[in-house]
Scaffold this motif. Structure first.
Motif: not given
Length: 171
Positions: A28-29, A31-36
């Motif tokens: 996920l780029i 990285f913030i896309l990995a935020e719940d």
């Protein structure tokens, strides 16, 4: 096309974009896309706090997140603007990270989201923005070069199997 700050208005479209990336087993780029996103309102609040420099994990700098919205009001991309640089971001990450939904690639959206995010960098007082990219990521390299960024150098980075290129642009 427009660049917006994250909003509940785009919840379903945003979730669909993240799921599409995950289903393709992509990192996920940005990285913030990995935020719940299960509690979507809380995620939106966290993103706003990060932009203010609040509630960030140790070692992070304040950063603003933006979504690229197409003419159908759908989220087709995400960018993250780091307001400063750490040693780690100087090596990999730079000021701006961005990603386009897999089904929406090769339409010039990476060039657009980067251009819009560079405009936002000005409002954060960033005079020169650093962009780092894996040399084999041809789509991102093209988007970066299309925005008149200047290649400074390229080098090996531990843990990566391709050279990393370092571009600068005066904003």
């Amino acid at each position: 096309m427009k660049l917006v700050t994250p909003s509940i208005k785009y919840k379903e479209s945003y979730i669909q974009m993240v799921r599409e990336c995950s289903e393709q087993d992509e990192i996920l780029i940005p990285f913030i896309l990995a935020e719940d996103y299960i509690d979507f309102v809380s995620m939106i609040d966290r993103l706003a706090a990060y932009a203010r420099g609040e509630q960030m994990p140790s070692g992070y700098v304040a950063h603003s997140t933006f979504w690229l919205i197409d003419d159908n009001e759908l989220v087709v991309g995400c960018s993250n603007l780091r307001h400063g640089l750490t040693e780690a971001l100087l090596e990999m990450g730079g000021h701006i990270g961005y990603g386009i939904k897999p089904s929406e690639r090769k339409k010039g959206y990476a060039k657009r989201i980067l251009a819009f995010t560079l405009e936002k960098a000005k409002t954060q007082g960033i005079d020169n923005a650093l962009l780092t990219v894996n040399k084999t990521n041809f789509g991102s390299v093209k988007a970066i070069q299309s925005n008149n960024c200047v290649l400074e150098t390229e080098k090996e980075v531990k843990g990566l199997d391709a050279l990393v290129q370092y571009y600068w642009i005066e904003v």
